[in-house]
Design a protein around this motif. Structure first.
Motif, PDB file in Angstrom:
ATOM      1  N   SER A  60       0.827  -1.209   0.000  1.00 37.06           N
ATOM      2  CA  SER A  60       0.000   0.000   0.000  1.00 37.06           C
ATOM      3  C   SER A  60       0.859   1.257   0.000  1.00 37.06           C
ATOM      4  O   SER A  60       0.585   2.222  -0.725  1.00 37.06           O
ATOM      5  CB  SER A  60      -0.914   0.008   1.235  1.00 37.06           C
ATOM      6  N   LEU A  61       1.897   1.239   0.806  1.00 35.44           N
ATOM      7  CA  LEU A  61       2.789   2.400   0.890  1.00 35.44           C
ATOM      8  C   LEU A  61       3.548   2.603  -0.415  1.00 35.44           C
ATOM      9  O   LEU A  61       3.757   3.746  -0.850  1.00 35.44           O
ATOM     10  CB  LEU A  61       3.763   2.217   2.052  1.00 35.44           C
ATOM     11  N   THR A  62       3.935   1.509  -1.052  1.00 33.89           N
ATOM     12  CA  THR A  62       4.609   1.620  -2.348  1.00 33.89           C
ATOM     13  C   THR A  62       3.676   2.220  -3.388  1.00 33.89           C
ATOM     14  O   THR A  62       4.082   3.048  -4.212  1.00 33.89           O
ATOM     15  CB  THR A  62       5.099   0.236  -2.813  1.00 33.89           C
ATOM     16  N   ASP A  63       2.415   1.825  -3.348  1.00 30.52           N
ATOM     17  CA  ASP A  63       1.417   2.436  -4.233  1.00 30.52           C
ATOM     18  C   ASP A  63       1.333   3.943  -4.005  1.00 30.52           C
ATOM     19  O   ASP A  63       1.224   4.726  -4.953  1.00 30.52           O
ATOM     20  CB  ASP A  63       0.034   1.820  -3.984  1.00 30.52           C
ATOM     21  N   MET A  64       1.375   4.352  -2.738  1.00 32.76           N
ATOM     22  CA  MET A  64       1.254   5.779  -2.428  1.00 32.76           C
ATOM     23  C   MET A  64       2.433   6.571  -2.980  1.00 32.76           C
ATOM     24  O   MET A  64       2.275   7.734  -3.380  1.00 32.76           O
ATOM     25  CB  MET A  64       1.127   5.988  -0.925  1.00 32.76           C
ATOM     26  N   LEU A  65       3.604   5.958  -3.020  1.00 29.80           N
ATOM     27  CA  LEU A  65       4.743   6.622  -3.666  1.00 29.80           C
ATOM     28  C   LEU A  65       4.480   6.796  -5.150  1.00 29.80           C
ATOM     29  O   LEU A  65       4.788   7.843  -5.729  1.00 29.80           O
ATOM     30  CB  LEU A  65       6.013   5.785  -3.468  1.00 29.80           C
ATOM     31  N   ALA A  66       3.909   5.773  -5.775  1.00 30.45           N
ATOM     32  CA  ALA A  66       3.662   5.801  -7.217  1.00 30.45           C
ATOM     33  C   ALA A  66       2.633   6.856  -7.601  1.00 30.45           C
ATOM     34  O   ALA A  66       2.687   7.410  -8.702  1.00 30.45           O
ATOM     35  CB  ALA A  66       3.228   4.428  -7.702  1.00 30.45           C
ATOM     36  N   ILE A  67       1.683   7.128  -6.711  1.00 33.01           N
ATOM     37  CA  ILE A  67       0.599   8.074  -7.037  1.00 33.01           C
ATOM     38  C   ILE A  67       0.730   9.375  -6.255  1.00 33.01           C
ATOM     39  O   ILE A  67      -0.217  10.175  -6.213  1.00 33.01           O
ATOM     40  CB  ILE A  67      -0.786   7.439  -6.781  1.00 33.01           C
ATOM     41  N   ALA A  68       1.887   9.618  -5.679  1.00 36.23           N
ATOM     42  CA  ALA A  68       2.067  10.793  -4.816  1.00 36.23           C
ATOM     43  C   ALA A  68       1.814  12.108  -5.555  1.00 36.23           C
ATOM     44  O   ALA A  68       1.203  13.034  -4.998  1.00 36.23           O
ATOM     45  CB  ALA A  68       3.471  10.795  -4.213  1.00 36.23           C
ATOM     46  N   ASP A  69       2.270  12.200  -6.784  1.00 38.99           N
ATOM     47  CA  ASP A  69       2.071  13.450  -7.523  1.00 38.99           C
ATOM     48  C   ASP A  69       0.597  13.658  -7.862  1.00 38.99           C
ATOM     49  O   ASP A  69       0.088  14.788  -7.789  1.00 38.99           O
ATOM     50  CB  ASP A  69       2.912  13.446  -8.798  1.00 38.99           C
ATOM     51  N   ASP A  70      -0.094  12.592  -8.220  1.00 40.80           N
ATOM     52  CA  ASP A  70      -1.543  12.684  -8.461  1.00 40.80           C
ATOM     53  C   ASP A  70      -2.263  13.095  -7.179  1.00 40.80           C
ATOM     54  O   ASP A  70      -3.205  13.904  -7.210  1.00 40.80           O
ATOM     55  CB  ASP A  70      -2.098  11.339  -8.927  1.00 40.80           C
ATOM     56  N   LEU A  71      -1.831  12.513  -6.066  1.00 46.58           N
ATOM     57  CA  LEU A  71      -2.440  12.842  -4.776  1.00 46.58           C
ATOM     58  C   LEU A  71      -2.215  14.306  -4.432  1.00 46.58           C
ATOM     59  O   LEU A  71      -3.142  14.989  -3.955  1.00 46.58           O
ATOM     60  CB  LEU A  71      -1.844  11.942  -3.685  1.00 46.58           C
ATOM     61  N   ASP A  72      -1.031  14.806  -4.680  1.00 44.28           N
ATOM     62  CA  ASP A  72      -0.713  16.215  -4.432  1.00 44.28           C
ATOM     63  C   ASP A  72      -1.681  17.112  -5.184  1.00 44.28           C
ATOM     64  O   ASP A  72      -2.287  18.036  -4.611  1.00 44.28           O
ATOM     65  CB  ASP A  72       0.727  16.461  -4.883  1.00 44.28           C
ATOM     66  N   ALA A  73      -1.850  16.830  -6.467  1.00 45.20           N
ATOM     67  CA  ALA A  73      -2.739  17.650  -7.289  1.00 45.20           C
ATOM     68  C   ALA A  73      -4.187  17.552  -6.811  1.00 45.20           C
ATOM     69  O   ALA A  73      -4.909  18.561  -6.750  1.00 45.20           O
ATOM     70  CB  ALA A  73      -2.638  17.218  -8.752  1.00 45.20           C
ATOM     71  N   TYR A  74      -4.617  16.350  -6.458  1.00 48.52           N
ATOM     72  CA  TYR A  74      -5.997  16.138  -6.014  1.00 48.52           C
ATOM     73  C   TYR A  74      -6.284  16.868  -4.704  1.00 48.52           C
ATOM     74  O   TYR A  74      -7.323  17.542  -4.569  1.00 48.52           O
ATOM     75  CB  TYR A  74      -6.259  14.643  -5.845  1.00 48.52           C
ATOM     76  N   LEU A  75      -5.399  16.766  -3.732  1.00 47.17           N
ATOM     77  CA  LEU A  75      -5.625  17.379  -2.426  1.00 47.17           C
ATOM     78  C   LEU A  75      -5.652  18.895  -2.517  1.00 47.17           C
ATOM     79  O   LEU A  75      -6.402  19.559  -1.785  1.00 47.17           O
ATOM     80  CB  LEU A  75      -4.537  16.930  -1.441  1.00 47.17           C
ATOM     81  N   LYS A  76      -4.868  19.448  -3.437  1.00 45.43           N
ATOM     82  CA  LYS A  76      -4.854  20.907  -3.596  1.00 45.43           C
ATOM     83  C   LYS A  76      -6.041  21.373  -4.439  1.00 45.43           C
ATOM     84  O   LYS A  76      -6.640  22.419  -4.158  1.00 45.43           O
ATOM     85  CB  LYS A  76      -3.524  21.335  -4.214  1.00 45.43           C
ATOM     86  N   ARG A  77      -6.399  20.584  -5.439  1.00 43.94           N
ATOM     87  CA  ARG A  77      -7.533  20.950  -6.295  1.00 43.94           C
ATOM     88  C   ARG A  77      -8.845  20.947  -5.519  1.00 43.94           C
ATOM     89  O   ARG A  77      -9.709  21.800  -5.722  1.00 43.94           O
ATOM     90  CB  ARG A  77      -7.617  19.957  -7.465  1.00 43.94           C
ATOM     91  N   THR A  78      -8.992  19.995  -4.608  1.00 47.00           N
ATOM     92  CA  THR A  78     -10.220  19.867  -3.825  1.00 47.00           C
ATOM     93  C   THR A  78     -10.173  20.629  -2.501  1.00 47.00           C
ATOM     94  O   THR A  78     -11.154  20.659  -1.767  1.00 47.00           O
ATOM     95  CB  THR A  78     -10.479  18.386  -3.506  1.00 47.00           C
ATOM     96  N   ASN A  79      -9.013  21.209  -2.209  1.00 44.99           N
ATOM     97  CA  ASN A  79      -8.793  21.949  -0.957  1.00 44.99           C
ATOM     98  C   ASN A  79      -8.903  21.054   0.283  1.00 44.99           C
ATOM     99  O   ASN A  79      -9.138  21.530   1.389  1.00 44.99           O
ATOM    100  CB  ASN A  79      -9.779  23.124  -0.831  1.00 44.99           C
ATOM    101  N   ILE A  80      -8.735  19.748   0.106  1.00 43.51           N
ATOM    102  CA  ILE A  80      -8.747  18.833   1.246  1.00 43.51           C
ATOM    103  C   ILE A  80      -7.522  19.053   2.114  1.00 43.51           C
ATOM    104  O   ILE A  80      -7.606  19.063   3.351  1.00 43.51           O
ATOM    105  CB  ILE A  80      -8.787  17.364   0.739  1.00 43.51           C
ATOM    106  N   ASN A  81      -6.375  19.267   1.470  1.00 41.16           N
ATOM    107  CA  ASN A  81      -5.141  19.546   2.202  1.00 41.16           C
ATOM    108  C   ASN A  81      -4.258  20.427   1.322  1.00 41.16           C
ATOM    109  O   ASN A  81      -3.317  19.958   0.693  1.00 41.16           O
ATOM    110  CB  ASN A  81      -4.417  18.253   2.566  1.00 41.16           C
TER     111      ASN A  81
END
Length: 463
Positions: free
Chosen positions: A282-303
């Motif tokens: 799971s943690l390895t997956d999070m590394l792979a999608i970290a940039d997508d997660l960054d964009a999503y959290l900022k786009r949605t103002n979640i974090n």
């Protein structure tokens, strides 16, 4: 962990001129020939024991088969026997889909859907490779519309009542009649299923993946908040390098909603090998999608203050520490074989049949190329030694693998090792499987062997 390694291939199954084990092979070509013959024989036995009637175990054992067959296809893509195995797996997947739909989903448990959801994603990969688009789409739908949706709607805790950590996933039934406990396996299954669905959809260019990314992040937050609460030692340090995650977060404080000791029975210090492998994945997956997660959290103002660099560093550090914990705590110094932690909660009569598969699940993930490069340790020799022990203790007449495959004198030394590192252990050497049907046991044990054999085959690419 009770049987002595006395059967060095017995009367050799393959009629080779010399009796050989993997470790005694003098060349990569002879090693490869032995492994391929072992693989075909192990799969042939699996064909006779895989279609038992136990929902989660069947999903998990077939996931082991799919990952194993993927290793075969990568190593021997043009071999006629391997091509035939690919076709046989296609027919088995048709039967498995009928088996899934034969159950009343409402009576199943949250973790059941996690196992089948992950298996369904690997089924899709296999089916796309061989060109069965229709069945591949059916398995994707099973993973997303059935398995993931059930876990989200009935098992995920959206309330604000959790203490000391909010939310997380309960292991209740799909009808919602039993809430169940928030143990590690249920939560890491939702974590991994969410990240893997998101990655599958992204890689295939399929839209509407945000909800899976969102859930993967929520599950990361749940684990991270628990790990930051050092007093409860959910992520516990060994008396050496490394950490291991316990099988359930517990907090015996006023107002805590994490005090349940049943479903299944909990004991202090309980860890399970399967959790370690799935959490690393799971943690390895999070590394792979970290940039997508960054964009999503900022786009949605979640974090909006999310920092991907800090996030990646934290994840990498956590993976390395878990890998060290696995290396120091779940591998015996005396023989280099990977073991289940000596916890009665795993081995005992109540749920031994459920936790038996953990060693295979762990190595199924740790042996994946993408994950191995983040571990900062080399488990290749330990994996091959473990498979050799599994093979040497098999039933030679049937090629059936067994639940115990190590020597009791070495097990005793391992328990001493584990006690020193972890602080406590149970004096357990053998799985209590009295409540397990014989065919179910054979299916699970065979899947453990397939997991280790597939991982050993993958290492050939590195030679």
């Amino acid at each position: 962990m009770f049987i002595k390694n006395t059967t060095l291939f017995g009367a050799s199954l393959f009629s080779l001129p010399l009796l050989m084990t993997l470790s005694s092979c003098k060349s990569s070509s002879s090693s490869e020939k032995v492994l391929k013959n072992q693989a075909v024989s192990a799969f042939n036995r699996f064909k006779s024991v895989w279609n038992f009637k136990d929902f989660w175990k069947r999903g998990n054992t077939f996931d082991a088969c799919l990952v194993f067959v993927d290793a075969l296809q990568n190593q021997w893509p043009d071999d006629s026997e391997i091509i035939e195995i690919q076709k046989e797996v296609e027919d088995m997947l048709k039967e498995n889909l009928e088996f899934f739909h034969s159950y009343d989903s409402g009576k199943l448990w949250a973790d059941d859907f996690g196992w089948w959801g992950l298996m369904a994603l690997n089924a899709r990969k296999h089916l796309l490779k061989i060109g069965n688009i229709e069945l591949a789409n059916a398995y994707l739908k099973l993973s997303t519309d059935l398995c993931w949706e059930y876990k989200k709607k009935t098992a995920y805790d959206n309330s604000d009542e959790g203490f000391p950590v909010l939310h997380g996933c309960r292991n209740g039934d799909a009808n919602g009649e039993s809430k169940g406990v928030k143990n590690t396996v249920t939560n890491v299954l939702l974590f991994l299923l969410s990240s893997r669905i998101y990655r599958c959809l992204s890689e295939e260019g399929i839209a509407n993946g945000d909800k899976y990314l969102d859930m993967a992040y929520k599950q990361w937050v749940w684990f991270d908040e628990w790990f930051n609460l050092k007093d409860f030692e959910y992520l516990k340090k060994l008396d050496a390098e490394g950490v291991l995650v316990q099988e359930r977060p517990m907090a015996f404080i006023e107002g805590s909603t994490y005090i349940e000791k049943i479903h299944p029975p909990w004991a202090e210090g309980w860890i399970w090998s399967g959790d370690q492998g799935m959490l690393v994945a799971s943690l390895t997956d999070m590394l792979a999608i970290a940039d997508d997660l960054d964009a999503y959290l900022k786009r949605t103002n979640i974090n909006p203050n999310f920092d991907s660099g800090t996030f990646k560093s934290k994840i990498n550090n956590l993976i390395e520490n878990l890998a060290k914990g696995i290396q120091n705590g779940l591998i015996a110094n005396v023989d280099g074989i990977m073991r289940e932690a000596p916890c009665y909660s795993s081995f005992g009569p109540e749920h031994g049949r459920d936790y038996l598969a953990g060693r295979g699940i762990m190595v199924r993930y740790l042996a994946q190329d993408e994950i191995k490069k983040h571990l900062d340790i080399d488990l290749t020799d330990n994996i091959s030694k473990t498979f050799e022990a599994i093979w040497n203790t098999r039933d030679i007449a049937t090629n059936q693998f067994k639940p115990e495959f190590t020597a009791i004198e070495n097990d005793k030394l391992y328990i001493e090792q584990f006690t020193q590192l972890w602080g406590l252990a149970d004096d357990v050497y053998q799985w209590n499987l009295d409540k397990m049907k014989e065919k179910n046991k054979n299916g699970v044990c065979q899947s453990i062997g397939l997991d280790f054999l597939g991982a050993t085959i993958r290492s050939l690419k590195e030679e």
